[in-house]
Design an enzyme around this catalytic site. Sequence first.
Site, mmCIF file in Angstrom:
data_model
loop_
_atom_site.group_PDB
_atom_site.id
_atom_site.type_symbol
_atom_site.label_atom_id
_atom_site.label_comp_id
_atom_site.label_asym_id
_atom_site.label_seq_id
_atom_site.Cartn_x
_atom_site.Cartn_y
_atom_site.Cartn_z
ATOM 1 N N HIS A 58 0.840 -1.211 0.000
ATOM 2 C CA HIS A 58 0.000 0.000 0.000
ATOM 3 C C HIS A 58 0.871 1.256 0.000
ATOM 4 O O HIS A 58 0.616 2.209 -0.730
ATOM 5 C CB HIS A 58 -0.905 0.022 1.235
ATOM 6 C CG HIS A 58 -2.188 -0.723 1.038
ATOM 7 N ND1 HIS A 58 -2.276 -2.088 1.095
ATOM 8 C CD2 HIS A 58 -3.450 -0.278 0.763
ATOM 9 C CE1 HIS A 58 -3.531 -2.454 0.886
ATOM 10 N NE2 HIS A 58 -4.256 -1.384 0.678
ATOM 11 N N LYS A 71 -8.964 -8.587 8.555
ATOM 12 C CA LYS A 71 -9.521 -9.036 9.837
ATOM 13 C C LYS A 71 -9.516 -7.883 10.826
ATOM 14 O O LYS A 71 -8.673 -6.996 10.759
ATOM 15 C CB LYS A 71 -8.757 -10.239 10.375
ATOM 16 C CG LYS A 71 -7.440 -9.913 11.056
ATOM 17 C CD LYS A 71 -6.906 -11.135 11.781
ATOM 18 C CE LYS A 71 -5.429 -11.021 12.116
ATOM 19 N NZ LYS A 71 -5.157 -10.388 13.402
#
Lengths: 282, 195
Positions: free
Chosen positions: B39, B104
């Site tokens: 990212h 998650k």
Amino acid sequence: MVREIEASEITEAVARLAVEATHFLPDDVKNAIRDAKQTERSPLAIQIIDEILENAEVARQRMLPLCQDTGTAVVHIEVGQDVHIDGGYLIDAINEGIRKGYGEGFLRKSIAAQPFSARKNTGDNTPGVIHTEIVPGDKVRILFMPKGGGCENMSRYQNFLPGSGKSAVVDFVCETVDLSGGNPCPPLVIGVGIGGTAEKAMTMAKHSLFRKIGSRHQDGEVAQLEDELLEAVNALGVGPQAVGGSTTALDVFVETYPTHITALPVAVNIQCHSARTKEAIL
Amino acid sequence: MSDSTPVTTPLTDEVIDRLTIGTHVAFTGVIYTARDAAHKRLIELMKRGEKLPVDLRGQVIYYVGPTPPRPGAVIGSAGPTTSMRIDPYTKPILELGVKGIIGKGGRGPAVRAAIKEHHAVYCIAVGGTGALLNRHIKSAEVVAFEDLGTEAIRRLEVEGFPAIVVNDCKGGDLLESGKQQYRTSDRPIPAVRGL
């Protein structure tokens, strides 16, 4: 009488522990997860628990790691004072075992060399985080814990005013679990270290995670606190993977140590449901 | 999962509308892996106005760093990593056109707002079930940042990959409502700050 142990024996043991710990969920953990289904109120939480149990089966049968995060290799080694290590330096032997286990076992290498700058992967998951302890006797006991980042990163430490008492501990543990949410992969095993100094408290919290689920501290007062903490944490409603439920923790372990008159150090070290540990005695 | 909603990627607005919190989703098609390090690089490229190595419009990103495959296998253990670490990078990725994210744990307030604003969806896969999730991954190919190793961007072909909707395009949050529903403690719920 001094007992000679070859450094290569330690290397082999560590390599084997790395592979076994990352592939086989300990029975006490599996049983505790299975038992949680009886008390869990959320249907979604029960589905998640079933998937966790199925994962343990698939991992075992197909020799796939239980979790892709095969962790920092945390090794706690107790060396009997009547033991002499032959043919190499103990710490090198342990790191060689980590290198071998993580390489041959197809485990993920997750260690960044320079923590605040380049963060280049060391490529073999070394160095491990190694704690040594000299104990009586002529045995070597190796405790291995592949510690995942998700739960380790939720560790917390705080020093309270000395008179704050038990309620400060309970509040701090509950707040830690509440804030952690799904990050540490609940249902959790929670290690709490109370007393000593800052590093002593955190080391106790970590070391308590080697205990078996359901075991209680030999001191009745501490054991009672463990029960109280488990109940308080499971009332928070976080649940498996934080989707809501009554199973937030499988167990809470507390270790204590005498502390300075000015201090009440409290450390929390969290373990995920993949509570992987394995030990060997040489 | 018996009652799951089959979804093929890339995602359309109509599909996203149906993915409300608590929905079990079974993803089939291509998804892209990316964690913090990937990212960071993508956003650096965007800032410099350079072409990105993958077209992420309408795509689903999966936060995963798999274990190495055994010889002959497609991939190793491949469960989700903690999403909150990727919070600081998520807004620009959504602006780029990413429509679905699988990770998650919860997201901070800014990311939740961005998911709603960009009509996207955030799901969780069950953390710590990387061996089970492996079965749904049919192919894996590194498409960018190979030097990042496990953190490289991989193009995965998945079949019935199971996930649960946590943040939907209407602003719902499964973790918040779940905690309220099952909480028996008198303790006030501390606000999640995010990163």
